[in-house]
Design a protein around this motif. Structure first.
Motif, PDB file in Angstrom:
ATOM      1  N   ASN A  24       0.779  -1.321   0.021  1.00 12.56           N
ATOM      2  CA  ASN A  24       0.064  -0.108   0.179  1.00 12.56           C
ATOM      3  C   ASN A  24       0.841   1.085  -0.028  1.00 12.56           C
ATOM      4  O   ASN A  24       1.966   1.161   0.843  1.00 12.56           O
ATOM      5  N   VAL A  25       0.427   2.273  -0.794  1.00 13.33           N
ATOM      6  CA  VAL A  25       1.234   3.355  -0.695  1.00 13.33           C
ATOM      7  C   VAL A  25       0.734   4.529  -0.172  1.00 13.33           C
ATOM      8  O   VAL A  25      -0.828   4.585  -0.163  1.00 13.33           O
ATOM      9  N   THR A  28      -0.906  10.595   1.400  1.00 20.19           N
ATOM     10  CA  THR A  28      -0.822  11.913   1.660  1.00 20.19           C
ATOM     11  C   THR A  28       0.558  12.515   1.431  1.00 20.19           C
ATOM     12  O   THR A  28       0.988  13.712   1.774  1.00 20.19           O
ATOM     13  N   GLU A  29       1.590  11.561   0.924  1.00 19.26           N
ATOM     14  CA  GLU A  29       2.809  11.904   0.950  1.00 19.26           C
ATOM     15  C   GLU A  29       3.333  12.167  -0.645  1.00 19.26           C
ATOM     16  O   GLU A  29       2.792  11.262  -1.619  1.00 19.26           O
ATOM     17  N   THR A  30       4.422  12.902  -1.049  1.00 16.32           N
ATOM     18  CA  THR A  30       4.894  12.859  -2.382  1.00 16.32           C
ATOM     19  C   THR A  30       6.179  12.240  -2.536  1.00 16.32           C
ATOM     20  O   THR A  30       6.517  11.868  -3.543  1.00 16.32           O
ATOM     21  N   SER A  31       6.819  11.696  -1.412  1.00 16.96           N
ATOM     22  CA  SER A  31       7.907  10.704  -1.319  1.00 16.96           C
ATOM     23  C   SER A  31       7.646   9.690  -0.811  1.00 16.96           C
ATOM     24  O   SER A  31       7.392   9.725   0.588  1.00 16.96           O
ATOM     25  N   VAL A  32       7.717   8.666  -1.369  1.00 22.36           N
ATOM     26  CA  VAL A  32       7.620   7.364  -0.628  1.00 22.36           C
ATOM     27  C   VAL A  32       8.561   6.520  -0.984  1.00 22.36           C
ATOM     28  O   VAL A  32       9.334   6.324  -1.862  1.00 22.36           O
ATOM     29  N   TYR A 158      -3.607   3.619  -3.232  1.00 21.58           N
ATOM     30  CA  TYR A 158      -3.082   2.998  -4.433  1.00 21.58           C
ATOM     31  C   TYR A 158      -2.378   1.780  -3.925  1.00 21.58           C
ATOM     32  O   TYR A 158      -1.515   1.686  -2.565  1.00 21.58           O
ATOM     33  N   THR A 159      -1.884   0.643  -4.559  1.00 24.05           N
ATOM     34  CA  THR A 159      -1.089  -0.237  -4.492  1.00 24.05           C
ATOM     35  C   THR A 159      -0.016  -0.355  -5.420  1.00 24.05           C
ATOM     36  O   THR A 159      -0.138  -0.077  -6.368  1.00 24.05           O
TER      37      THR A 159
END
Length: 180
Positions: A24-25, A28-32, A158-159
């Protein structure tokens, strides 16, 4: 004749195994950063793509094979914390050219006259997969990680789907003993 040689040496059968990993992604973040996705022997190759989580659970509004761009600006595959060859990959102007080129190279589709029809660039926009073939890596084993930089937070669930392909073989000897 092929099976007659079993008296002198075992008969090998070569195949590929596929491990599928779902992560799972964060929404709320832009850097994963996903470290330690898979450890042990380095796979032969890896494919990864982002898809809405609802598409994997049987949603009629989403296709379970529609891997789109999803505003990814940079995608990085790491082995033991170091980027693998050809990564990080920067996506400029939402162009699928670099991921497409890497996908075609990993799947050995360049200049393949035996292949009836290949995946065209327009088709790849809805089958957007990041690919890597582990050939000249510094270590034959370790931990695989993936780093993703997004233009905007995803906002929805998103996954990240990851396929790790491993070359395998079994042998059968004249006493019907099977060895992997």
């Amino acid at each position: 004749k092929y099976f007659m040689k079993i008296d002198h040496s075992p008969i090998p059968y070569y195949y590929q195994e596929c491990d599928i990993i779902l992560k799972n992604v964060p929404t709320t973040e832009t850097s994963v950063r996903l470290d330690n996705i898979k450890g042990g022997n380095t796979p032969t190759c890896l494919f990864a793509g982002l898809i809405p989580s609802g598409a994997l659970s049987g949603n009629v509004e989403h296709s379970s094979t529609c891997f789109d761009w999803n505003e990814v600006l940079e995608f990085n595959i790491t082995l033991n914390g170091n980027s693998v060859n050809g990564y990080p990959m920067n996506i400029v102007h939402a162009s699928p050219v670099y991921p497409y080129q890497k996908f075609m190279d990993v799947t050995n589709r360049y200049m393949n006259p035996i292949c009836g029809e290949g995946l065209r660039l327009a088709q790849f926009k809805h089958n957007w997969l990041y690919a890597h073939k582990f050939e000249a890596e510094a270590s034959p084993q370790g931990w695989i990680g993936i780093d993703i930089k997004l233009r905007n937070p995803l906002g929805a669930s998103y996954t990240l789907v990851i396929w790790c392909i491993n070359d395998c073989a079994i042998t059968i000897d004249k006493f019907h003993q099977i060895e992997k």
